[in-house]
Design a protein around this motif. Structure first.
Motif: not given
Ligand code: ADP
Ligand code: ADP
Length: 234
Positions: A181-183, A207-209, A231-234
Motif C-alpha cells: 500500500y505504501i509503495l 525495484v518494480k516501481h 504497463e504490465s508492471e503497474k
C-alpha cells in the motif's frame, strides 16, 4: 540541471586509529521526475548515501550539489532551510515525535517554516485525508499500527510539498500488504504529481516501481540500470 548531483563523493569514518571508507567515489545525478531505487546489501553504505543525498551530512571528500549549490559551503541554518523546502524524509523507524498526536506530527515541518497555524491545520487535514487517517487525527503514535505510523510519516514528508521524497527502507518494518500500500502510494505521487522519489532499500520488490536502479556494494556503485516501466508492471 540535476536536483542533486554527487561528484566523487567519499565518506570516511574514523575508527580509533583507522579510517573506514563507507563510500568510495560515488558519482550520481538525480533528475526531476525520477523514481530512483538505491539497492544494496546490509553494510554496503546505503544509509550513509541516504544521509548525503538528503544533505543531512556532508562528504569527507567530493561535492554534493543540491539545486546547483554546494552543500559543504552553506551555513547549517541555510542548508536546513533549503533542505526543508526541497526534501521530504521518510525513515524506516518512522521518526515520529511520541508526545505529538497525528496532526501535530504531520504539521511539524510547517511549524518550522512558521506557517500560519490555521493554514497548517488545513494542510494537515488535507494530508490526513489523502493518506486515509482523518479518523486518527488526535491519536498518539503509540495508538497507531505500524502501517498507520508510516502513513503519518508520509503525510509529514509531504507537508511543505517538497519536490523530492527521500525514503530509507520505507517498508522495512511493515507486513507485505501494508508495504505494498505504501509503495503504491509513493508510486502514485510519482506518476500523478511528478514527485521525484528516491528509495534506499535492500527490498528487491521495490525495484518494480523504479525508473532507474542504482546497485551499491562495498561503498561503490556496482551498476546503474535504466528501466522503462511497462504497463504490465503497474
Ligand atoms: P547500509 O545502510 O547499507 O547497511 P551503512 O551506510 O549504514 O550501510 O554502513 C556502511 C558501512 O559503514 C558499514 O560497514 C558500517 O559499519 C560503517 N559505518 C556506518 N556508520 C558508521 C560510523 N558512524 N562509524 C563507523 N563506521 C560506520
Ligand atoms: P494493523 O493490522 O494495520 O497492524 P493493528 O492491529 O495494529 O493494525 O490495529 C488495528 C486498529 O487498532 C487500528 O485502527 C489502530 O488504530 C487501533 N489501535 C492499535 N493499537 C492501538 C492502541 N494502543 N490504542 C488505540 N488504538 C489502537
Amino acid at each position: 540541471e540535476p536536483l542533486i548531483k554527487l561528484t566523487d563523493v567519499w565518506k570516511l569514518y574514523q575508527m580509533g586509529e583507522v579510517e573506514f571508507a563507507a563510500l568510495k567515489g560515488i558519482d550520481l545525478e538525480i533528475y526531476e521526475g525520477e523514481f530512483l531505487v538505491v539497492l544494496g546489501p546490509s553494510g554496503s553504505g546505503k544509509s550513509t548515501l541516504m544521509n548525503l543525498l538528503g544533505c543531512l551530512d556532508i562528504p569527507s571528500k567530493g561535492t554534493v550539489l543540491l539545486n546547483s549549490r554546494d552543500i559543504s559551503e552553506l551555513a547549517e541554518s541555510e542548508l536546513a532551510r533549503i533542505r526543508g523546502q526541497m526534501i521530504g524524509f521518510i525513515f524506516q523507524s518512522f521518526n515520529l515525535i511520541p508526545t505529538l498526536n497525528t496532526m501535530g506530527n504531520v504539521i511539524l515541518p510547517l511549524e518550522f517554516q512558521e506557517e500560519e497555524p490555521e493554514k497548517a491545520r488545513k494542510r494537515g487535514e488535507y494530508l490526513l485525508e489523502i493518506v486515509g487517517l482523518s479518523d486518527k487525527t488526535f491519536n498518539l503514535p503509540s495508538q497507531l499500527s505500524g502501517g498507520q505510523r508510516q502513513r503519518v510519516a508520509i503525510a509529514r514528508s509531504l507537508a511543505v510539498n517538497p519536490p523530492i521524497i527521500l525514503a530509507d527502507e520505507p517498508t522495512g518494518n511493515l507486513d507485505t500488504k501494508t508495504g505494498d500500500y505504501i509503495l503504491d502510494f509513493l508510486s502514485k505521487l510519482h506518476e500523478k504529481e511528478g514527485k521525484t522519489i528516491i528509495i534506499v532499500t535492500h527490498d528487491l520488490d521495490i525495484v518494480k516501481h523504479a525508473t532507474r536502479v542504482v546497485y551499491i556494494r562495498d561503498g561503490e556503485i556496482e551498476k546503474i540500470e535504466e528501466r522503462k516501466k511497462n504497463e504490465s508492471e503497474k
